[in-house]
Design a protein around this motif. Structure first.
Motif, PDB file in Angstrom:
ATOM      1  N   THR A 186       0.833  -1.200   0.000  1.00  0.00           N
ATOM      2  CA  THR A 186       0.000   0.000   0.000  1.00  0.00           C
ATOM      3  C   THR A 186       0.866   1.247   0.000  1.00  0.00           C
ATOM      4  O   THR A 186       1.811   1.348   0.799  1.00  0.00           O
ATOM      5  N   ASN A 218       1.353  -3.632   4.041  1.00  0.00           N
ATOM      6  CA  ASN A 218      -0.094  -3.879   4.021  1.00  0.00           C
ATOM      7  C   ASN A 218      -0.784  -2.682   4.656  1.00  0.00           C
ATOM      8  O   ASN A 218      -0.133  -1.839   5.281  1.00  0.00           O
ATOM      9  N   PRO A 219      -2.113  -2.584   4.536  1.00  0.00           N
ATOM     10  CA  PRO A 219      -2.809  -1.387   5.006  1.00  0.00           C
ATOM     11  C   PRO A 219      -3.218  -1.420   6.478  1.00  0.00           C
ATOM     12  O   PRO A 219      -3.837  -0.456   6.958  1.00  0.00           O
ATOM     13  N   LEU A 256     -12.021  -1.103   2.116  1.00  0.00           N
ATOM     14  CA  LEU A 256     -11.219  -0.713   0.948  1.00  0.00           C
ATOM     15  C   LEU A 256     -12.109  -0.450  -0.262  1.00  0.00           C
ATOM     16  O   LEU A 256     -11.907   0.513  -1.006  1.00  0.00           O
ATOM     17  N   THR A 259      -7.831   3.722   2.267  1.00  0.00           N
ATOM     18  CA  THR A 259      -6.482   3.361   1.829  1.00  0.00           C
ATOM     19  C   THR A 259      -5.750   2.581   2.912  1.00  0.00           C
ATOM     20  O   THR A 259      -5.067   1.600   2.637  1.00  0.00           O
ATOM     21  N   ASP A 264      -5.396  -1.541  -5.341  1.00  0.00           N
ATOM     22  CA  ASP A 264      -5.795  -0.436  -6.212  1.00  0.00           C
ATOM     23  C   ASP A 264      -6.789  -0.869  -7.290  1.00  0.00           C
ATOM     24  O   ASP A 264      -7.505  -0.026  -7.848  1.00  0.00           O
ATOM     25  N   ARG A 285     -10.130  -0.601  -4.994  1.00  0.00           N
ATOM     26  CA  ARG A 285     -10.341   0.438  -3.986  1.00  0.00           C
ATOM     27  C   ARG A 285     -11.321   1.510  -4.493  1.00  0.00           C
ATOM     28  O   ARG A 285     -11.175   2.071  -5.581  1.00  0.00           O
TER      29      ARG A 285
END
Length: 314
Positions: A7, A16-17, A264, A269, A305, A308
Motif C-alpha cells: 500500500t 499492508n494497510p 477498501l 487506503t 488499487d 479500492r
C-alpha cells in the motif's frame, strides 16, 4: 499471481494497510514495540495530552456479543513520552516508516501547543489530530462543532507543514457529510480517519440489571461489529466528497478479511483495527492478512488499487 497487499500512503510504501486504532494496544512502549514487531503494516501511538492522564475509573471497557463499550477517558503517559519514543524509533530504524503520532489536547490551545512542538521537532512521520474523543466527561467532541473545527484547522495550518490527518466521529446525516467535507476540503489535510467509536451508547447486564462500565453512569463509546455499517457509510461519504488528495483511513468493525475488503471497496487506503485487536492481540494482523489475501485471490485481484473505491450502486 498471488494478491499483493502493498500500500502506498502519503508517498510512503507499507507492506499492508493494517494498523492499530489509536487507543488500543499502544499505551506503553512495550505495547508499541509489540505492534512494531507484528504483521501490521503501520502503527500509531496512543492519543496524547500534554500531561499524563489516568483516565476514567474502572471498569471502563466491556466486551459485548457484537463488539465493545468503553469510556476510557484518554489514559496516556503524556505527550513527551510518545514524542521521545517516535524520535528514538526513527533514529534506530532509519529505513522503516516512522510510527503515526496521535494527539488529543483537552482544548484548542492545548492542541495548538502540541502541534507546534511536533512541527518544531525532528519528527518526520504522520500526525493524527483526534477531534472525536467521546469519553471525557464534560468535554464535547470537537468535530461536531463545525465552526470550531474550521477555526482550529485554520490556526493549525497557519504553522503546521508536516503531514496531518484528523480522526473524525461518525456522522449520520448527508447534510453533515456535506458540511464537514466543505470545511475539510479547505485545508491541506493528508487524510481523515473514519470513524471513532459511536459515542454514548449504553449496554445493560440482564442478570445484575446494571450498566457494565463505571464512568458516565454506564454511557460509553460503541465499537466492533455494531458500528461497521456506520463506519462504511462514513468512509464512503467522505471518499465521494473530499478532494482526491485527502486519503481515508477506515476504522470500525474490522473483525475479518471481508470487513477489511469492504472498507477498501468503499474507498479507504489504510485500515485501523480496534476492538478485535483488544480481544485477540497483535496476532489478529496475520489472520486478517491471510483472510484479505484469500478474498482478493478468489476475485482475481492482484492489488488493492484494482478495487479500492469501486463500490457499485444499484
Amino acid at each position: 499471481m498471488s494478491a499483493s497487499l502493498r500500500t502506498e500512503f502519503l508517498g510512503r510504501q507499507y507492506e499492508n494497510p493494517f494498523m492499530n486504532a489509536s487507543g488500543v494496544h499502544c499505551l506503553t512502549i512495550d505495547e508499541l514495540e509489540e505492534l512494531s514487531n507484528s504483521k501490521a503494516g503501520a502503527f500509531i501511538t496512543k492519543s496524547s495530552t500534554e500531561v499524563e492522564r489516568e483516565g476514567n475509573p474502572e471498569p471502563r471497557y466491556y466486551s459485548t456479543p457484537l463488539g465493545s463499550i468503553n469510556s476510557m477517558g484518554l489514559p496516556n503517559r503524556g505527550f513527551k513520552y510518545y514524542l521521545d519514543y517516535v524520535l528514538d524509533y526513527q533514529d534506530k530504524h532509519p529505513a522503516a516508516n516512522t510510527p503515526f503520532f496521535s494527539v488529543a489536547g483537552m482544548s484548542i490551545d492545548e492542541n495548538l501547543k502540541l502541534l507546534r512542538a511536533i512541527q518544531d521537532s525532528a519528527f518526520d512521520g504522520v500526525t493524527e489530530l483526534n477531534l472525536s474523543c467521546p469519553n471525557v466527561p464534560g468535554k464535547p467532541q470537537l468535530a461536531y462543532d463545525f465552526e470550531v473545527t474550521e477555526e482550529l484547522l485554520s490556526k493549525v495550518f497557519s504553522f503546521f507543514k508536516k503531514p496531518l490527518g484528523v480522526k473524525l466521529p461518525p456522522y449520520f446525516d448527508f447534510a453533515h457529510f456535506d458540511t464537514a467535507a466543505s470545511i475539510l476540503n479547505k485545508f491541506p489535510l493528508a487524510y481523515v480517519n473514519c470513524i471513532n467509536s459511536v459515542g454514548n451508547g449504553l449496554y445493560v447486564d440482564l442478570e445484575t440489571e446494571s450498566v457494565v462500565i463505571k464512568p458516565k453512569n454506564g454511557f460509553g463509546g460503541i465499537g466492533g461489529e455494531y458500528v461497521k455499517p456506520t463506519a462504511l457509510a462514513n468512509v464512503r461519504g467522505f471518499y465521494t466528497r473530499l478532494n482526491s488528495s485527502i486519503k481515508i483511513i477506515g476504522t470500525g468493525g474490522i473483525r475479518t478479511g471481508q470487513d477489511a475488503f469492504e472498507h477498501l471497496l468503499c474507498g479507504a487506503t489504510m485500515l485501523q483495527v480496534g476492538t478485535e485487536l483488544y480481544e485477540e492481540g497483535v496476532s489478529v494482523f496475520e489472520r486478517l492478512l491471510h483472510e484479505l489475501e484469500d478474498i482478493m485471490n478468489k476475485k482475481g485481484y492482484t492489488s488493492i488499487d484494482e478495487f479500492r473505491g469501486k463500490l457499485s450502486s444499484l
